[in-house]
Every structure is written in C-alpha cells, then in structure tokens.
Write an enzyme that holds these catalytic residues in place. Structure first.
Site, PDB file in Angstrom:
ATOM      1  N   MET A   1      -1.437  22.989  96.769  1.00  0.00           N
ATOM      2  CA  MET A   1      -1.373  24.277  97.450  1.00  0.00           C
ATOM      3  C   MET A   1      -0.429  24.166  98.644  1.00  0.00           C
ATOM      4  O   MET A   1      -0.492  24.977  99.570  1.00  0.00           O
ATOM      5  CB  MET A   1      -2.773  24.726  97.881  1.00  0.00           C
ATOM      6  CG  MET A   1      -3.700  24.904  96.672  1.00  0.00           C
ATOM      7  SD  MET A   1      -5.006  26.106  96.907  1.00  0.00           S
ATOM      8  CE  MET A   1      -5.952  25.314  98.167  1.00  0.00           C
TER       9      MET A   1
ATOM     10  N   GLY B   1      -1.706  12.284 101.679  1.00  0.00           N
ATOM     11  CA  GLY B   1      -2.562  12.286 100.485  1.00  0.00           C
ATOM     12  C   GLY B   1      -1.809  12.840  99.279  1.00  0.00           C
ATOM     13  O   GLY B   1      -1.795  12.240  98.202  1.00  0.00           O
ATOM     14  N   HIS B   2      -1.143  13.985  99.467  1.00  0.00           N
ATOM     15  CA  HIS B   2      -0.350  14.563  98.366  1.00  0.00           C
ATOM     16  C   HIS B   2       0.779  13.602  97.973  1.00  0.00           C
ATOM     17  O   HIS B   2       1.076  13.439  96.794  1.00  0.00           O
ATOM     18  CB  HIS B   2       0.315  15.876  98.799  1.00  0.00           C
ATOM     19  CG  HIS B   2      -0.627  16.984  99.113  1.00  0.00           C
ATOM     20  ND1 HIS B   2      -0.814  17.460 100.377  1.00  0.00           N
ATOM     21  CD2 HIS B   2      -1.422  17.721  98.298  1.00  0.00           C
ATOM     22  CE1 HIS B   2      -1.695  18.454 100.342  1.00  0.00           C
ATOM     23  NE2 HIS B   2      -2.077  18.631  99.111  1.00  0.00           N
TER      24      HIS B   2
ATOM     25  N   GLN C   1      -9.431  30.870  93.990  1.00  0.00           N
ATOM     26  CA  GLN C   1     -10.375  29.824  94.378  1.00  0.00           C
ATOM     27  C   GLN C   1     -10.885  29.998  95.808  1.00  0.00           C
ATOM     28  O   GLN C   1     -11.617  29.163  96.314  1.00  0.00           O
ATOM     29  CB  GLN C   1      -9.796  28.426  94.138  1.00  0.00           C
ATOM     30  CG  GLN C   1      -8.616  28.036  94.979  1.00  0.00           C
ATOM     31  CD  GLN C   1      -7.973  26.750  94.476  1.00  0.00           C
ATOM     32  OE1 GLN C   1      -7.233  26.750  93.494  1.00  0.00           O
ATOM     33  NE2 GLN C   1      -8.248  25.641  95.127  1.00  0.00           N
TER      34      GLN C   1
ATOM     35  N   SER D   1      -6.544  15.774 104.612  1.00  0.00           N
ATOM     36  CA  SER D   1      -6.756  17.092 104.020  1.00  0.00           C
ATOM     37  C   SER D   1      -5.954  18.107 104.817  1.00  0.00           C
ATOM     38  O   SER D   1      -5.824  17.974 106.044  1.00  0.00           O
ATOM     39  CB  SER D   1      -8.247  17.437 104.113  1.00  0.00           C
ATOM     40  OG  SER D   1      -8.437  18.815 103.912  1.00  0.00           O
TER      41      SER D   1
HETATM   42  O1  PAF Z   1      -6.587  20.531  94.873  1.00  0.00           O
HETATM   43  C1  PAF Z   1      -5.885  21.546  95.103  1.00  0.00           C
HETATM   44  O2  PAF Z   1      -5.016  21.555  95.976  1.00  0.00           O
HETATM   45  C2  PAF Z   1      -6.100  22.813  94.274  1.00  0.00           C
HETATM   46  O3  PAF Z   1      -7.456  22.998  93.983  1.00  0.00           O
HETATM   47  C3  PAF Z   1      -5.255  22.831  92.978  1.00  0.00           C
HETATM   48  C4  PAF Z   1      -5.648  21.729  92.021  1.00  0.00           C
HETATM   49  C5  PAF Z   1      -3.782  22.719  93.330  1.00  0.00           C
HETATM   50  C6  PAF Z   1      -5.459  24.168  92.256  1.00  0.00           C
HETATM   51  O4  PAF Z   1      -5.077  25.245  93.035  1.00  0.00           O
END
Ligand code: PAF
Length: 289
Positions: A30, A36-37, A61, A185
């Site tokens: 997102m 982390g990413h 979500q 996060s």
């Molecule tokens: O983990 C996230 O950042 C989100 O839940 C994802 C998997 C990109 C789905 O929108």
C-alpha cells in the site's frame, strides 16, 4: 523501471513477459515503503526475472471509521526506492481502475478471517483477499512475497491461493524490526515521540512468552497471556485488543504450547494507533517462510 496505471496494460504486459519465458515476482503493497517492504522486494528480486511491485491503498480493507485518507503516502519516494531495489514495474492503479462503477464481487476466506484481528475488523480480510485475488489476476505472478508481520493475512492468503487454485507460490518473509524490537510498519508514523518509546513493549512481551514456552515448566496459554498482558500494561497506556496463542497454520487456539508450532499474536492500541505483532515459537519456525 516502468509505471503502469491501467489493468489492461498490466495484463497485456504480463502476458507478453510470460510468453517470452520470463518468471514474474510480485510484492503487493500500500506504498509508503519502509525497510520491511524493501526486505520483501529483495526476497522477490532473487527469485524471478521480472519484479512487479503494486502500490495501492485498497479502500475495501478499511472500515468506515478507519480513516483511509490519513494513510501515509509518498509516491515519489516509493518510486525512488523501487528504482534503487531493481524493481522492473510499479503497478499503481486508481480506485476507478480497481473498483469500476457496478463492481459487486467479494472474495472471503471463511473462519480464518473472522478470528484474531477479524473480530475487531470484521470486513478487513475480505477486502484484502478481494484485492489480492484481483492483483493476482492482473499481474499474473509466479511468486508473491508477503510479510510475517501480518501473520494472519499470510495464512489467509495461503489458504485462498490453495482454495482458488491460483498458480502462485506464496513466500512469507520474516518481520523486520527497529533496533529496539518494534516491528516496522507504515502505521508507526502515527506514533507520537512518547508512544514510539513505549511501543517496543509489545515485542518484549512476545519474547517473554517465548521464554516461558521454552522454559520447560509447561506453562499453559492462559498463564502466558496473563504475564504478557501485565508486562504490556506496566509499560504504558496500551488498550489491548487481543493476545492469542494459536496453531501457526490453522490459527486454532492452543492450550498447551510447549513442543508445538504456535503463533503468538497480539494487537493493541497506543493512543490512536493500532499496532500488531507476532512471533512463531516451535520446532519448525520456518513453516510459514
Ligand atoms: O499488507 C498490505 O500492505 C495489504 O494488505 C496488501 C497485501 C497490499 C493488500 O492491500
């Protein structure tokens, strides 16, 4: 690095890449990328020819009160970081592209999405599985990498991938932590200076649980959870949503964790920020990786 904004262009590009014999690796995000990413991106980079990262703040979500508009964003920085990590394509769609007028379909994994975080966020996981299914159909990856930080999400996506026969290998990559143990996060950006100081108490409580399980004294889940709660609440004004000890694969509660593969998962609010964290304790810690 190419930036693709439409579903049609992404699908046509993936189809051509696959026809030409390339494997596609995928990291859905997102945005507002952090270390982390980047660890997920590096893991995927090593396992494919073409690496696609999606950046999309998925509205389905977020529940109405969860304030999607305040979710941190910085697309220029994200682009730069992706470029530096050797990402080939960023898929960066608009809401109109992902949920066009008349959109009605939802993908939902029963039971697994209704426990743990699903209790206080009842619509969250259906939003995640819906968008991830769509992204799998659009990007057509051979492998996709998710973070252990979102352990419940990873278990649910694995289940969905099996149940719906997506030809995608799911890789779950370890949680990256700050030097004081706080799990990285995007939400950490919401913490005040004081809250940021207190926040690592969550990880410390998980370490305490691990120590108790490994002590050989046969503590049961309730005893462990009571100690964890106490250590968290002593550290600061947390509002604990849940602390649970569950089977690492099925997420079923485990009463006596010694000698089993368990996921210890928690969620707590600190001020306005909801934080989650978890660890896996057991014989084969690598099961989810
Ligand atoms: O983990 C996230 O950042 C989100 O839940 C994802 C998997 C990109 C789905 O929108």
């Amino acid at each position: 690095m190419k930036i693709i904004r439409t579903v049609t262009e992404m699908q046509n590009t993936s189809l051509k890449l696959k026809r030409d014999g390339n494997t596609i690796g995928f990291v859905p995000t997102m945005g507002f990328l952090h270390e982390g990413h980047l660890s997920l991106i590096r893991r995927a980079r090593g396992e494919c020819d073409i690496l696609v990262v999606s950046i999309y703040v998925n509205p389905t979500q977020f529940a109405p009160g969860e304030d999607i508009d305040k979710y941190p964003r910085d697309i220029d920085r994200d682009e730069r970081l992706c470029e530096e990590e050797g990402v080939d394509i960023i898929f960066y769609p608009t809401d109109e592209e992902m949920y066009p007028e008349g959109y009605l379909t939802e993908v939902r994994v029963k039971r697994l999405g209704e426990i743990l975080c699903g209790v206080s966020r009842p619509t969250h996981f259906a939003g995640v599985t819906t968008i991830v299914s769509k992204l799998f159909n659009i990007v057509m990856p051979d492998i996709a990498v998710f973070g252990q930080k979102d352990a419940q999400q990873a278990v649910i996506i694995r289940r969905m991938t099996l149940d719906l026969n997506f030809p995608v290998k799911i890789i779950v990559s370890p949680t990256v932590r700050e030097s004081d143990g706080l799990a990285m996060s995007s939400r950490n950006a919401y913490l005040s200076e004081k809250e940021r100081e207190i926040a690592p108490a969550l990880y410390r409580s998980l370490c305490l649980a691990e120590k108790m399980i490994k002590s050989g004294k046969g503590y049961d889940a309730i005893e462990i959870i009571v100690k964890m709660r106490k250590s968290i609440l002593t550290a600061g004004p947390f509002d604990i949503d849940y602390i649970e000890i569950v089977d690492a694969e099925t997420l079923e509660p485990v009463e006596n964790p010694a000698g089993k593969d368990v996921l210890i998962a928690l969620a707590a609010r600190l001020g306005k920020t909801r934080l989650i964290d978890n660890i896996i304790v057991g014989k084969s810690k690598s099961k989810l990786k």
